[in-house]
Design a protein around this motif. Structure first.
Motif, PDB file in Angstrom:
ATOM      1  N   VAL A  14       1.123  -1.666  -0.529  1.00  0.00           N
ATOM      2  CA  VAL A  14      -0.075  -0.366  -0.331  1.00  0.00           C
ATOM      3  C   VAL A  14       1.302   1.434   0.012  1.00  0.00           C
ATOM      4  O   VAL A  14       2.024   1.388   0.842  1.00  0.00           O
ATOM      5  CB  VAL A  14      -0.643   0.128   1.293  1.00  0.00           C
ATOM      6  N   MET A  15       1.186   2.384  -0.975  1.00  0.00           N
ATOM      7  CA  MET A  15       1.864   2.385  -1.636  1.00  0.00           C
ATOM      8  C   MET A  15       1.511   4.439  -1.249  1.00  0.00           C
ATOM      9  O   MET A  15       0.725   4.646  -2.446  1.00  0.00           O
ATOM     10  CB  MET A  15       2.620   3.008  -3.030  1.00  0.00           C
ATOM     11  N   GLY A  69       6.797  -1.989   6.741  1.00  0.00           N
ATOM     12  CA  GLY A  69       5.791  -0.618   5.746  1.00  0.00           C
ATOM     13  C   GLY A  69       7.188   0.439   5.887  1.00  0.00           C
ATOM     14  O   GLY A  69       8.451  -0.651   6.853  1.00  0.00           O
ATOM     15  N   GLN A  70       7.104   0.771   5.234  1.00  0.00           N
ATOM     16  CA  GLN A  70       8.345   2.316   5.366  1.00  0.00           C
ATOM     17  C   GLN A  70       7.505   3.166   5.774  1.00  0.00           C
ATOM     18  O   GLN A  70       6.506   3.706   5.458  1.00  0.00           O
ATOM     19  CB  GLN A  70       8.548   2.011   3.527  1.00  0.00           C
ATOM     20  N   SER A  71       8.360   3.799   7.068  1.00  0.00           N
ATOM     21  CA  SER A  71       8.090   5.205   7.660  1.00  0.00           C
ATOM     22  C   SER A  71       7.690   6.214   6.516  1.00  0.00           C
ATOM     23  O   SER A  71       7.022   7.395   6.933  1.00  0.00           O
ATOM     24  CB  SER A  71       8.834   5.795   8.519  1.00  0.00           C
ATOM     25  N   ALA A  72       8.659   6.392   5.203  1.00  0.00           N
ATOM     26  CA  ALA A  72       8.191   7.459   4.123  1.00  0.00           C
ATOM     27  C   ALA A  72       8.038   6.526   3.156  1.00  0.00           C
ATOM     28  O   ALA A  72       9.115   6.026   2.975  1.00  0.00           O
ATOM     29  CB  ALA A  72       9.402   8.730   4.227  1.00  0.00           C
ATOM     30  N   PHE A  73       7.369   6.900   1.674  1.00  0.00           N
ATOM     31  CA  PHE A  73       7.756   7.187   0.807  1.00  0.00           C
ATOM     32  C   PHE A  73       7.570   7.805  -0.121  1.00  0.00           C
ATOM     33  O   PHE A  73       8.737   8.807  -0.403  1.00  0.00           O
ATOM     34  CB  PHE A  73       6.539   5.039   0.526  1.00  0.00           C
ATOM     35  N   GLY A  74       6.041   8.414  -0.382  1.00  0.00           N
ATOM     36  CA  GLY A  74       6.055   9.522  -1.089  1.00  0.00           C
ATOM     37  C   GLY A  74       6.337  10.512  -0.365  1.00  0.00           C
ATOM     38  O   GLY A  74       6.515  11.591  -0.918  1.00  0.00           O
ATOM     39  N   ASP A  75       6.001  10.461   0.998  1.00  0.00           N
ATOM     40  CA  ASP A  75       6.457  11.892   2.200  1.00  0.00           C
ATOM     41  C   ASP A  75       7.941  12.526   1.136  1.00  0.00           C
ATOM     42  O   ASP A  75       7.859  13.269   1.486  1.00  0.00           O
ATOM     43  CB  ASP A  75       6.703  10.738   2.966  1.00  0.00           C
ATOM     44  N   VAL A  79       0.573   6.703  -5.550  1.00  0.00           N
ATOM     45  CA  VAL A  79       2.150   6.208  -5.814  1.00  0.00           C
ATOM     46  C   VAL A  79       2.000   5.253  -6.934  1.00  0.00           C
ATOM     47  O   VAL A  79       2.736   4.820  -8.646  1.00  0.00           O
ATOM     48  CB  VAL A  79       3.246   6.074  -4.809  1.00  0.00           C
ATOM     49  N   ALA A  80       1.355   3.419  -6.747  1.00  0.00           N
ATOM     50  CA  ALA A  80       1.326   2.885  -7.541  1.00  0.00           C
ATOM     51  C   ALA A  80       0.267   3.114  -8.699  1.00  0.00           C
ATOM     52  O   ALA A  80       0.785   2.684  -9.720  1.00  0.00           O
ATOM     53  CB  ALA A  80       0.786   1.340  -7.190  1.00  0.00           C
ATOM     54  N   MET A 112       7.237   2.241  -9.994  1.00  0.00           N
ATOM     55  CA  MET A 112       6.644   1.463 -10.309  1.00  0.00           C
ATOM     56  C   MET A 112       7.606   0.275 -11.270  1.00  0.00           C
ATOM     57  O   MET A 112       8.118  -0.762 -10.927  1.00  0.00           O
ATOM     58  CB  MET A 112       5.772   0.880 -10.703  1.00  0.00           C
ATOM     59  N   GLN A 113       8.338   0.589 -11.921  1.00  0.00           N
ATOM     60  CA  GLN A 113       8.758  -0.062 -12.882  1.00  0.00           C
ATOM     61  C   GLN A 113      10.650  -0.335 -12.523  1.00  0.00           C
ATOM     62  O   GLN A 113      11.111  -0.998 -11.622  1.00  0.00           O
ATOM     63  CB  GLN A 113       9.482   1.039 -14.348  1.00  0.00           C
TER      64      GLN A 113
END
Length: 563
Positions: free
Chosen positions: A291-292, A333-339, A465-466, A473-474
């Motif tokens: 879940v991104m 999970g990651q605490s920041a992705f899009g952030d 993001v996905a 994604m690539q």
């Protein structure tokens, strides 16, 4: 006769409702409401990682979105059979003895400590450290063993302990605390007995250390060593927990009137957004659902035979029934992705935001138009240029820990870093390095699961993001060296919540059947590019070396260092 269900999904910035045809999964209406107080950055202080939200943002959003989807769909309200709510978490809220959020009572209306403590609030790092030290030294069972062996400042007990120490008035006024998903569910139903209210198994197991091995929440003796208030609070919480295929109660007359629905509508037990999203994406065994969005949650389900009592190190918990009843749900999970990318965008927008206003060349309307154009095009243009940069080029290396590290091995004290900068480094190079960083962080999560014996055969991507960034994604497919399917629904968590509602309402016998019948289809798939997989592996080794420099507790093998 048609049947309909509503899924309500609370994200970090907004809440969205979807009204679904329970027979075929068709989305008849959807609506989004942004939190107006949160948008104005009220009750927050990013400099100390304090992020609080006023319950009114969520109550108002619930009413607006559900009213709108009922009106827009034009369905007979009596045919809306169920509602289920998913939220961020851990996002606990202090409440009074009758279940009223403390921020809605006199004297606490503007007190940030009386607000919902949002998942991304990291003011309780010291308290989390204390919990971890005590868990292995207090003389009883290690109550962190089913949450990866490390308790996080993002979670229930650490946040409450911090508030109790910081604000005696809130401590004295808060009869109990409720996870966001439990609170919103409780507000909707007729029965207002807090003691018998059905709390979310998902929230309790993943964030509050609830487990059958110690008959529920951590023992009073353990909590008392942290703070007398926590020991007292335990008696005002709960013993049993429930999965989200069950009915929490029927819609109250007050809320039926406010929403334009019927008191025959059932409200399912609440859940978390990522777990709900996995159900909306038709999760199965050995499938990783990512879940991104601003952050990521990574969800797996495993059979009792595969997982059993085996504990997986450094994840966000393994909980019986937290995703699908009858299976163990595992979360990372990651605490920041899009952030992380949003931070970079804000950094680059600084001249526009601060210097454009003082320009004497443009009028106010032109300034605003230019600011909006820059904001809309910045990430698009950075992406175009970053895609042109060869993977083999000497790129900067970045870490994705700008909001700490959630998994593997939670440590919210960690900071991000960038290395290998030169005079030839341009903005697109750094952007590409940041994209690589969030993908490398994902790779470390996949590696941890597989090292611990949890098999991953396929990957599904959901979230903004996905859906919106083929470049990311690539890159992720190349870094993971696995194909990634993309869920077609723009509202997968809300759809998953609707699936739980359909089971709770008796329309389907179980979550698996409902998910397969009305869950999201897929509208794309990214495959690893064999000519780039090895190049990304070499860059990953640079990420690991920088990680070891930034976090001395990490261990990297001599083989990896030699590469």
């Amino acid at each position: 006769m048609k049947n309909y269900v509503i899924g309500l999904d609370y994200g970090t910035d907004s809440v969205r409702a979807v009204l679904i045809d329970a027979e075929n999964g068709q989305e008849l209406a959807s609506n989004v409401s942004h939190y107006k107080r949160w948008k104005n950055k009220q009750y927050c202080d990013a400099s100390i990682n304090q992020f609080r939200q006023h319950p009114l943002d969520h109550i108002e959003g619930l009413e607006i979105t559900i009213q709108n989807v009922v009106k827009e769909s034009k369905v007979d309200p009596s045919l809306v059979k169920g509602i289920c709510i998913d939220t961020t978490g851990s996002s606990p809220v202090p409440v009074t003895k009758d279940g009223t959020p403390l921020a809605l009572t006199k004297g606490f209306e503007e007190n940030p400590n009386a607000m919902m403590v949002l998942w991304k609030d990291h003011t309780s790092i010291n308290e989390a450290n204390e919990i971890n030290e005590l868990a292995v030294s207090w003389g009883g069972e290690d109550v962190t063993k089913y949450v990866g062996g490390i308790y996080s400042s993002e979670w229930f007990w650490a946040k409450i302990l911090h508030i109790a120490r910081q604000d005696e008035a809130v401590q004295n006024a808060a009869h109990t605390w409720m996870e966001h998903c439990d609170l919103m569910t409780y507000l909707l139903i007729e029965d207002k007995d807090l003691k018998t209210f059905k709390r979310s198994r998902c929230a309790a197991g993943h964030k509050a250390m609830w487990h059958e091995d110690w008959n529920g929440l951590p023992p009073v003796e353990f909590l008392e060593k942290l703070h007398p208030y926590l020991a007292q609070l335990r008696g005002n919480l709960y013993d049993e927990t429930y999965t989200s295929d069950l009915v929490a109660g029927k819609l109250s007359q007050e809320w039926a009137d406010r929403l334009g629905l019927s008191t025959d509508t059932v409200v399912a037990v609440g859940t978390f957004d990522a777990h709900s999203g996995a159900v909306g994406a038709k999760i199965g065994e050995n499938t990783l659902v990512r879940v991104m969005g601003t952050s990521t949650c990574d969800i797996l389900v495993g059979s009792y035979d595969e997982v059993g009592t085996k504990t997986v190190r450094g994840i966000c918990g393994q909980v019986d029934g937290s995703v699908i009843p009858g299976y163990i749900g595992l979360e990372a999970g990651q605490s920041a992705f899009g952030d992380l990318l949003a931070w970079y965008k804000e950094l680059l927008m600084w001249p526009t935001e601060h210097l454009l206003g003082s320009s004497s060349v443009l009028n106010d309307a032109q300034k605003e138009q230019l600011r909006e154009e820059f904001s809309d095009k910045l990430i698009v243009e950075l992406t175009k240029e970053a895609e042109k940069i060869p993977v083999s080029e000497s790129l900067p290396i970045a870490l994705d820990w700008i909001n700490g590290r959630r998994t593997p091995d939670a440590n919210q004290e960690l900071k991000s870093a960038i290395s290998n900068l030169s005079l030839g480094t341009k903005a697109p190079h750094i952007f590409k390095a940041l994209v690589n960083a969030i993908c490398f962080g994902a790779k470390k999560i996949v590696d941890r699961f597989e090292e611990e014996g949890v098999k991953i055969d396929s990957v599904i991507g959901i979230g903004g993001v996905a859906r919106k960034s083929p470049f990311i994604m690539q890159t992720l497919a190349n870094v993971l060296n696995k194909p990634i399917k993309i869920a077609a629904s723009d509202q997968t968590p809300a759809l998953g919540a609707a699936i739980y509602a359909a089971v709770a309402a008796g329309i389907y016998p179980n979550v698996i059947e409902a998910s397969q019948k009305i869950g999201s289809d897929f509208d794309g798939e990214y495959f690893p590019q064999t000519d780039k997989v090895e190049a990304y592996h070499k860059l990953l080794l640079g990420y690991e070396k920088l990680s070891a420099f930034a976090d001395p507790n990490l261990k990297i093998s001599q083989h990896e260092l030699s590469l």
